[in-house]
Design an enzyme around this catalytic site. Structure first.
Site, PDB file in Angstrom:
ATOM      1  N   LYS A  22       0.838  -1.207   0.000  1.00 48.86           N
ATOM      2  CA  LYS A  22       0.000   0.000   0.000  1.00 48.86           C
ATOM      3  C   LYS A  22       0.867   1.249   0.000  1.00 48.86           C
ATOM      4  CE  LYS A  22      -2.613   2.491   3.615  1.00 48.86           C
ATOM      5  NZ  LYS A  22      -1.501   3.291   4.162  1.00 48.86           N
ATOM      6  N   ASN A  23       1.837   1.286   0.923  1.00 46.13           N
ATOM      7  CA  ASN A  23       2.601   2.526   1.101  1.00 46.13           C
ATOM      8  C   ASN A  23       3.600   2.787  -0.021  1.00 46.13           C
ATOM      9  OD1 ASN A  23       1.164   3.191   3.337  1.00 46.13           O
ATOM     10  ND2 ASN A  23       2.699   2.519   4.817  1.00 46.13           N
ATOM     11  N   ARG A  91      -4.374  10.535   3.848  1.00 48.34           N
ATOM     12  CA  ARG A  91      -3.215  11.398   4.012  1.00 48.34           C
ATOM     13  C   ARG A  91      -2.223  11.314   2.851  1.00 48.34           C
ATOM     14  NH1 ARG A  91      -0.290  14.202   7.851  1.00 48.34           N
ATOM     15  NH2 ARG A  91       1.938  14.009   7.524  1.00 48.34           N
ATOM     16  N   CYS A 115      -5.532   8.147   8.806  1.00 51.06           N
ATOM     17  CA  CYS A 115      -5.690   7.494  10.098  1.00 51.06           C
ATOM     18  C   CYS A 115      -5.675   8.503  11.244  1.00 51.06           C
ATOM     19  CB  CYS A 115      -4.552   6.514  10.314  1.00 51.06           C
ATOM     20  SG  CYS A 115      -4.826   4.952   9.511  1.00 51.06           S
ATOM     21  N   ARG A 120      -0.297  14.947  12.977  1.00 49.70           N
ATOM     22  CA  ARG A 120       0.591  14.646  11.850  1.00 49.70           C
ATOM     23  C   ARG A 120       0.825  15.932  11.078  1.00 49.70           C
ATOM     24  NH1 ARG A 120      -1.564   9.139   9.142  1.00 49.70           N
ATOM     25  NH2 ARG A 120       0.565   8.449   9.044  1.00 49.70           N
ATOM     26  N   ASP A 123       5.006  20.295   8.625  1.00 47.63           N
ATOM     27  CA  ASP A 123       6.058  21.321   8.606  1.00 47.63           C
ATOM     28  C   ASP A 123       7.304  20.889   7.838  1.00 47.63           C
ATOM     29  OD1 ASP A 123       6.177  19.537  10.950  1.00 47.63           O
ATOM     30  OD2 ASP A 123       8.039  20.581  11.377  1.00 47.63           O
ATOM     31  N   ASP A 304       3.563   0.786  12.226  1.00 42.44           N
ATOM     32  CA  ASP A 304       2.370   0.170  11.636  1.00 42.44           C
ATOM     33  C   ASP A 304       2.165  -1.277  12.076  1.00 42.44           C
ATOM     34  OD1 ASP A 304       1.623   2.460  10.376  1.00 42.44           O
ATOM     35  OD2 ASP A 304       2.146   1.818   8.343  1.00 42.44           O
ATOM     36  N   VAL A 326       6.970   7.020  17.134  1.00 40.43           N
ATOM     37  CA  VAL A 326       6.721   7.681  15.841  1.00 40.43           C
ATOM     38  C   VAL A 326       5.476   8.562  15.883  1.00 40.43           C
ATOM     39  CG1 VAL A 326       6.393   7.344  13.363  1.00 40.43           C
ATOM     40  CG2 VAL A 326       7.875   5.788  14.644  1.00 40.43           C
ATOM     41  N   ARG A 396      -9.068  -0.285   3.888  1.00 36.92           N
ATOM     42  CA  ARG A 396      -8.187   0.747   3.320  1.00 36.92           C
ATOM     43  C   ARG A 396      -6.825   0.163   2.970  1.00 36.92           C
ATOM     44  NH1 ARG A 396      -6.682   5.033   7.069  1.00 36.92           N
ATOM     45  NH2 ARG A 396      -5.237   5.266   5.358  1.00 36.92           N
TER      46      ARG A 396
HETATM   47  C1  UD1 Z   1       4.003   6.970   6.500  1.00 30.88           C
HETATM   48  C2  UD1 Z   1       3.037   5.866   6.243  1.00 30.88           C
HETATM   49  C3  UD1 Z   1       2.500   5.311   7.527  1.00 30.88           C
HETATM   50  C4  UD1 Z   1       3.623   4.921   8.419  1.00 30.88           C
HETATM   51  C5  UD1 Z   1       4.588   6.076   8.587  1.00 30.88           C
HETATM   52  C6  UD1 Z   1       5.819   5.707   9.386  1.00 30.88           C
HETATM   53  C7  UD1 Z   1       1.905   6.366   4.158  1.00 30.88           C
HETATM   54  C8  UD1 Z   1       0.643   6.846   3.546  1.00 30.88           C
HETATM   55  N1  UD1 Z   1       1.928   6.363   5.490  1.00 30.88           N
HETATM   56  O1  UD1 Z   1       3.267   8.012   7.090  1.00 30.88           O
HETATM   57  O2  UD1 Z   1       1.681   4.216   7.245  1.00 30.88           O
HETATM   58  O3  UD1 Z   1       3.052   4.628   9.667  1.00 30.88           O
HETATM   59  O4  UD1 Z   1       5.026   6.523   7.323  1.00 30.88           O
HETATM   60  O5  UD1 Z   1       6.500   4.658   8.751  1.00 30.88           O
HETATM   61  O6  UD1 Z   1       2.857   6.011   3.504  1.00 30.88           O
HETATM   62  N2  UD1 Z   1       5.975  14.611  11.056  1.00 30.88           N
HETATM   63  C9  UD1 Z   1       6.117  15.938  11.389  1.00 30.88           C
HETATM   64  N3  UD1 Z   1       6.127  16.872  10.391  1.00 30.88           N
HETATM   65  C10 UD1 Z   1       6.017  16.521   9.082  1.00 30.88           C
HETATM   66  C11 UD1 Z   1       5.880  15.157   8.740  1.00 30.88           C
HETATM   67  C12 UD1 Z   1       5.862  14.219   9.754  1.00 30.88           C
HETATM   68  O7  UD1 Z   1       6.211  16.275  12.551  1.00 30.88           O
HETATM   69  O8  UD1 Z   1       6.054  17.418   8.221  1.00 30.88           O
HETATM   70  C13 UD1 Z   1       5.944  13.601  12.123  1.00 30.88           C
HETATM   71  C14 UD1 Z   1       4.612  12.899  12.187  1.00 30.88           C
HETATM   72  O9  UD1 Z   1       3.699  13.637  12.951  1.00 30.88           O
HETATM   73  C15 UD1 Z   1       4.991  11.601  12.844  1.00 30.88           C
HETATM   74  C16 UD1 Z   1       6.374  11.326  12.291  1.00 30.88           C
HETATM   75  O10 UD1 Z   1       6.856  12.573  11.829  1.00 30.88           O
HETATM   76  O11 UD1 Z   1       5.058  11.741  14.231  1.00 30.88           O
HETATM   77  C17 UD1 Z   1       6.403  10.300  11.169  1.00 30.88           C
HETATM   78  O12 UD1 Z   1       5.665  10.775  10.099  1.00 30.88           O
HETATM   79  P1  UD1 Z   1       5.983  10.345   8.586  1.00 30.88           P
HETATM   80  O13 UD1 Z   1       7.186   9.500   8.523  1.00 30.88           O
HETATM   81  O14 UD1 Z   1       5.885  11.565   7.746  1.00 30.88           O
HETATM   82  O15 UD1 Z   1       4.777   9.411   8.306  1.00 30.88           O
HETATM   83  P2  UD1 Z   1       3.777   9.485   7.121  1.00 30.88           P
HETATM   84  O16 UD1 Z   1       4.527   9.737   5.851  1.00 30.88           O
HETATM   85  O17 UD1 Z   1       2.630  10.325   7.493  1.00 30.88           O
END
Ligand code: UD1
Length: 416
Positions: A22-23, A91, A115, A120, A123, A304, A326, A396
């Site tokens: 999926k990801n 997302r 989710c 999330r 920034d 996950d 995370v 999903r």
């Molecule tokens: C992706 C995956 C999700 C997985 C996660 C971690 C998809 C759609 N989702 O989510 O299933 O659980 O990676 O492997 O591929 N953060 C910030 N600022 C930002 C971006 C992220 O603070 O701009 C924080 C988030 O709040 C979170 C952490 O960084 O606490 C990890 O987020 P991120 O690695 O970006 O996860 P996703 O890409 O949302």
């Protein structure tokens, strides 16, 4: 709301074929927006997030055909308004920001949903795009990003190795002027998949899978055929389903090195694992040892799989400890697990599980995708009948979850 009805305590046995990730699939679909021509993706999972993303692509002007596990995407001219109702439900659609900005010089996206597992923020994505020359404003929950004279390369250091931001900046940089360096980049296998996909389209990217990624921008990108990598989270979920029911079985079409952190935890619990290049055999021990797990960015233990491993901990003899680093608020499912009799204590990002507990069937409600899968695993381990409300969350990200489990001997059905 749909529900899974599960009669527990049937040992799972047999072979399960793992689908495409999926990801990765969702991001490859988005990356296609950077190119031109007809793409053929294979091993695409038939899950609702993929259908939602197909809808996003079509609203942006691409044409998508999806048959069995093959997807054809035709990209010609595009426009930059993403459909709000679709973006809000997922997302991953925020990922269209980088590619559209690079290609069109502007993009509008409604702030995303997905989710409900914690704050999330975006920034890291936005700071990166700004460093590349984008101006960004937020108007009534709609993000507007502009780069009228195009994006340029930049040397960007992430404060955290965000998966989504790494992908977004890689995609934007593929068509930017000059070289972009991403430092403290996420190292997830899905990032390598996107790099390979973009390079097959004509991009010049290296370093994915390490913490420094270098992207030399090119003028335009073409199209390619591509096979989506296996889903390591789906694989881990079935592996734990075998384990919590005391069963044994084989996962096929997997890349075991992508989930070695889970395999190590299962081994430490006493599970027997035999991994080859694309298969994993697992057998449950009679008695599980407790576990200690800290989730973290790859190669750490995947967040996950956090809810699913906590379910496994309920069957271990002793005190298991888990720390989630995370996402905050990824513990909404613990109160549901307690309804089955699990003894779990949570304090901030730490959870302690006292086992083993004889779980008993109950009515449960899933609040997000992975929690939903974990509650089904708990129901499979529990005595008697359970209902897990909220099957749409699971749909999903898991193709035909109940059918695949039933083929392994689970007594499970889905009711609408
Ligand atoms: C992706 C995956 C999700 C997985 C996660 C971690 C998809 C759609 N989702 O989510 O299933 O659980 O990676 O492997 O591929 N953060 C910030 N600022 C930002 C971006 C992220 O603070 O701009 C924080 C988030 O709040 C979170 C952490 O960084 O606490 C990890 O987020 P991120 O690695 O970006 O996860 P996703 O890409 O949302």
């Amino acid at each position: 709301m749909g529900a899974f009805v599960v009669e527990g305590q049937h040992r799972l046995q047999g072979t399960v074929r793992i689908n495409g990730a999926k990801n990765s699939a969702l991001k490859l679909m988005v990356a296609a927006l950077l190119g031109q021509g007809v793409f053929n993706l294979e091993n695409v999972p038939r899950i609702t997030d993929v259908h939602t993303m197909a809808g996003v692509l079509e609203c942006l002007g691409a044409r998508v055909k999806f048959k069995d596990h093959a997807m054809e995407i035709e990209v010609a001219s595009l426009h930059g308004h993403t459909p709000e109702h679709l973006v809000k439900s997922m997302r991953a659609s925020v990922q269209v920001m980088g590619p559209l900005l690079a290609r069109l010089g502007w993009v509008e996206v409604a702030l995303p949903g997905g989710c409900a597992i914690g704050t999330r923020p975006l920034d890291i994505h936005l700071a990166g795009l700004q460093q590349m020359g984008a101006s960004i404003s937020v108007n009534e929950e709609v993000l507007v990003a502009r780069a009228p004279s195009g994006l340029h390369g930049a040397d960007i250091t992430f404060r955290y190795p965000s998966v989504g931001a790494t992908e977004n900046i890689m995609m934007a940089a593929a068509l930017a002027r000059g070289e972009t360096v991403i430092r403290n980049a996420a190292q997830e296998p899905e990032i390598v998949d996107i790099q390979d996909f973009l390079n097959a389209m004509g991009a010049q990217i290296e370093g994915a899978g390490t913490s420094v990624i270098r992207v030399k921008g090119v003028k335009d990108l073409g199209c390619t055929d591509y096979v989506v990598m296996p889903d390591r989270i789906e694989a881990g979920t079935y592996l734990l389903a075998f384990l919590v029911t005391g069963g044994q079985g084989t996962l096929t079409h997997v890349q075991p090195q992508h989930f070695s952190s889970l395999l190590n935890v299962v081994r430490s619990m006493g599970g027997e694992i035999e991994a080859s290049s694309d298969k994993v055999l697992v057998s449950s021990p009679k008695r599980f040892r407790p576990l200690r797990v800290v989730t973290g960015p790859y190669p750490g233990f995947p967040t996950d799989l956090q809810p699913q491993i906590v379910v496994a901990a309920t069957q271990a003899h002793g005190r298991s400890e888990l720390r989630e680093t995370v996402f905050d608020r990824r513990f909404g499912y613990l109160s549901e697990l307690s309804k089955l009799g699990a003894v779990v204590k949570q304090r901030h990002q730490d959870v302690v599980v006292y086992g083993p507990t004889k779980l008993r069937g109950a009515h449960l409600e899933a609040g997000d995708l992975r929690a939903g899968a974990a509650l089904v695993l708990a129901a499979l381990a529990a005595e008697g009948e359970s209902r897990v409300l909220g099957s749409h969350h699971v749909d999903r990200g898991y193709e035909a979850f109940e059918d695949k489990l039933r083929a392994l001997g689970a007594h499970i059905s889905k009711v609408e």
